[in-house]
Design a protein around this motif. Sequence first.
Motif, PDB file in Angstrom:
ATOM      1  N   MET A 152      43.405  22.399  -2.344  1.00 56.58           N
ATOM      2  CA  MET A 152      43.152  22.547  -0.914  1.00 56.58           C
ATOM      3  C   MET A 152      44.430  22.526  -0.078  1.00 56.58           C
ATOM      4  SD  MET A 152      40.590  20.039   1.134  1.00 56.58           S
ATOM      5  CE  MET A 152      40.511  19.967   2.918  1.00 56.58           C
ATOM      6  N   ALA A 153      45.450  21.778  -0.524  1.00 53.99           N
ATOM      7  CA  ALA A 153      46.673  21.657   0.277  1.00 53.99           C
ATOM      8  C   ALA A 153      47.926  21.792  -0.582  1.00 53.99           C
ATOM      9  CB  ALA A 153      46.691  20.342   1.045  1.00 53.99           C
ATOM     10  N   ASP A 154      47.814  22.424  -1.751  1.00 52.71           N
ATOM     11  CA  ASP A 154      48.968  22.759  -2.586  1.00 52.71           C
ATOM     12  C   ASP A 154      49.822  21.541  -2.926  1.00 52.71           C
ATOM     13  OD1 ASP A 154      50.425  24.717  -4.018  1.00 52.71           O
ATOM     14  OD2 ASP A 154      51.925  24.827  -2.433  1.00 52.71           O
ATOM     15  N   GLY A 155      49.156  20.415  -3.190  1.00 52.35           N
ATOM     16  CA  GLY A 155      49.886  19.229  -3.624  1.00 52.35           C
ATOM     17  C   GLY A 155      49.887  18.082  -2.639  1.00 52.35           C
ATOM     18  N   MET A 156      49.604  18.336  -1.387  1.00 52.85           N
ATOM     19  CA  MET A 156      49.486  17.244  -0.418  1.00 52.85           C
ATOM     20  C   MET A 156      48.107  16.602  -0.573  1.00 52.85           C
ATOM     21  SD  MET A 156      52.343  16.997   1.120  1.00 52.85           S
ATOM     22  CE  MET A 156      51.901  15.894   2.467  1.00 52.85           C
ATOM     23  N   PRO A 157      48.013  15.271  -0.428  1.00 54.11           N
ATOM     24  CA  PRO A 157      46.741  14.585  -0.680  1.00 54.11           C
ATOM     25  C   PRO A 157      45.740  14.768   0.449  1.00 54.11           C
ATOM     26  CG  PRO A 157      48.418  13.007  -0.019  1.00 54.11           C
ATOM     27  CD  PRO A 157      49.118  14.328  -0.160  1.00 54.11           C
ATOM     28  N   ILE A 158      44.652  15.475   0.132  1.00 60.54           N
ATOM     29  CA  ILE A 158      43.580  15.667   1.110  1.00 60.54           C
ATOM     30  C   ILE A 158      42.335  16.119   0.364  1.00 60.54           C
ATOM     31  CG2 ILE A 158      44.057  18.100   1.609  1.00 60.54           C
ATOM     32  CD1 ILE A 158      43.484  17.441   4.593  1.00 60.54           C
ATOM     33  N   SER A 159      41.188  15.788   0.901  1.00 60.21           N
ATOM     34  CA  SER A 159      39.910  16.269   0.372  1.00 60.21           C
ATOM     35  C   SER A 159      38.953  16.431   1.533  1.00 60.21           C
ATOM     36  CB  SER A 159      39.334  15.287  -0.659  1.00 60.21           C
ATOM     37  OG  SER A 159      39.041  14.032  -0.062  1.00 60.21           O
ATOM     38  N   ALA A 160      37.796  17.006   1.251  1.00 56.55           N
ATOM     39  CA  ALA A 160      36.833  17.229   2.329  1.00 56.55           C
ATOM     40  C   ALA A 160      35.413  17.162   1.811  1.00 56.55           C
ATOM     41  CB  ALA A 160      37.074  18.585   2.999  1.00 56.55           C
ATOM     42  N   VAL A 161      34.534  16.730   2.682  1.00 54.17           N
ATOM     43  CA  VAL A 161      33.083  16.840   2.492  1.00 54.17           C
ATOM     44  C   VAL A 161      32.602  17.792   3.569  1.00 54.17           C
ATOM     45  CG1 VAL A 161      30.888  15.612   2.371  1.00 54.17           C
ATOM     46  CG2 VAL A 161      33.006  14.434   1.729  1.00 54.17           C
ATOM     47  N   VAL A 162      32.012  18.896   3.154  1.00 52.34           N
ATOM     48  CA  VAL A 162      31.502  19.890   4.092  1.00 52.34           C
ATOM     49  C   VAL A 162      30.008  20.029   3.857  1.00 52.34           C
ATOM     50  CG1 VAL A 162      31.721  22.246   4.954  1.00 52.34           C
ATOM     51  CG2 VAL A 162      33.723  21.096   3.980  1.00 52.34           C
ATOM     52  N   GLY A 163      29.231  19.822   4.901  1.00 50.92           N
ATOM     53  CA  GLY A 163      27.791  19.857   4.728  1.00 50.92           C
ATOM     54  C   GLY A 163      27.061  20.336   5.965  1.00 50.92           C
ATOM     55  N   THR A 164      25.784  20.576   5.800  1.00 50.85           N
ATOM     56  CA  THR A 164      24.934  20.985   6.911  1.00 50.85           C
ATOM     57  C   THR A 164      24.980  19.935   8.013  1.00 50.85           C
ATOM     58  OG1 THR A 164      23.521  22.077   5.300  1.00 50.85           O
ATOM     59  CG2 THR A 164      22.605  21.721   7.501  1.00 50.85           C
ATOM     60  N   ASP A 165      25.065  20.380   9.259  1.00 46.16           N
ATOM     61  CA  ASP A 165      25.331  19.464  10.376  1.00 46.16           C
ATOM     62  C   ASP A 165      24.332  18.315  10.465  1.00 46.16           C
ATOM     63  OD1 ASP A 165      23.283  21.155  11.169  1.00 46.16           O
ATOM     64  OD2 ASP A 165      24.198  21.715  13.088  1.00 46.16           O
ATOM     65  N   LYS A 166      23.041  18.593  10.258  1.00 49.47           N
ATOM     66  CA  LYS A 166      22.057  17.512  10.419  1.00 49.47           C
ATOM     67  C   LYS A 166      22.266  16.417   9.383  1.00 49.47           C
ATOM     68  CE  LYS A 166      18.296  19.511   7.625  1.00 49.47           C
ATOM     69  NZ  LYS A 166      16.861  19.890   7.619  1.00 49.47           N
ATOM     70  N   HIS A 167      22.783  16.776   8.208  1.00 51.87           N
ATOM     71  CA  HIS A 167      23.054  15.771   7.189  1.00 51.87           C
ATOM     72  C   HIS A 167      24.358  15.038   7.481  1.00 51.87           C
ATOM     73  CE1 HIS A 167      20.613  18.742   4.600  1.00 51.87           C
ATOM     74  NE2 HIS A 167      19.815  17.776   5.026  1.00 51.87           N
TER      75      HIS A 167
END
Length: 432
Positions: A269-284
Amino acid sequence: MNNAQLNDLKQRYVANGAASPATQFADRAENALVWDADGNRIIDFAGGIGVLNIGHRHPKVVQAVKDQLDRVMHTCQTVMPYEGYVKLAEKLSQITPVRGHAKVMLANSGAEALENAVKVARAATGKNNVICFDGGYHGRTFMTMAMNGKVAPYATDFGTMPGNVFRAPYPVPYHGVSEDEALRGLKMALKTDANPKDTAAIVLEPVLGEGGFYQAPASFLKAIREICDEHGMLMIVDEVQSGFGRTGKMFAIEHSGVEPDIITMAKSMADGMPISAVVGTDKHMDASGGNSLGGTYTGSPVSCAAALAVLEVFEEEHILDKSQALGDKLAKRFAQWQQDFDCVDNARNLGAMAAVDLVSDKANHTPDADLAGAVCKKAREKGLILLSCGLYGNTIRFLMPVTIEDEVLEEGLAIVEESLKELVGSKSAATA
């Protein structure tokens, strides 16, 4: 300091459980090449375990990080937010194939993303249980260790795991688990262990990562979507290793046309920089209360800048096309290996997410983990970083940057062939 000096420090000061078995220390890197502390040039077919799909130190990402360092390094976005967080959330919501309008939370690692996805699912459904799959890998925190479909080495020494986690078979026909059998196992788990009225989510990788690079059929993923809809459970897809272009699409789930409720991502996601994500339906994603999701470093300004630059690189350099082209090259080479070597079997790839199995008996698909380990060791001695994986430890996976130069790719593949020939010989040599 040289490799020997650094190894001495490692042995004295780094915990055994965290210490790398490798004896070479990275000093500098560029695209698919690394130079160690002694100046040795090494080809990288591991990519930080799938973190470097656009290569070591991509110039655009490096520049974005430098520019951000000149502005803001940290505020904690829950205390004082900044543009990078909301811009990255906007971009991810636009490209991630979840149902309906998407919202985003950022974290630091794949494990954190999975932990938070479970939290979101529990808040959204009011249920506790989670169903995962054999061979799956989701992280090294306690909840994710419980979710993993493999015990060693991740959970061997750490006592009792959290409850409310149940497991079902993952379809791997090569190892005797058909899609129908996997679905029967899942439905049986819902009958015998994880009552649907108490189950918040089904969590799976569309392509197993640590479990051996086996792809779930589209029909299996569609069946899970239907089961989740029938019982009011969320479908959570873990794209930590398979996401960000590894399979020839931004996310592996796109090959199936299935839209989950939540997708987790990290690694490339960021080519070696520490990051992650949770992407979900807005109501959830909006189900839990204010300040219920986050952390001190989550979605740091520097990592957000890197991730935004990565997304630009994907568009400007047609990374998805490059991933598919690399996968085609690997598939062609693997097919030749299967003809040349009795020990190479079950070649497979989805885009550039590619692997082969090493076996002692092709007819019976008998795994040979010792040979896989020996090939990786021999390759490292010849200047190539290569990784094994799989429930049986006999899979050789290929995670070189999709931006790898043709001549470097050829050099690395030749090292794999040389290593195999030295360890087991080839059919052509045997008949010569």
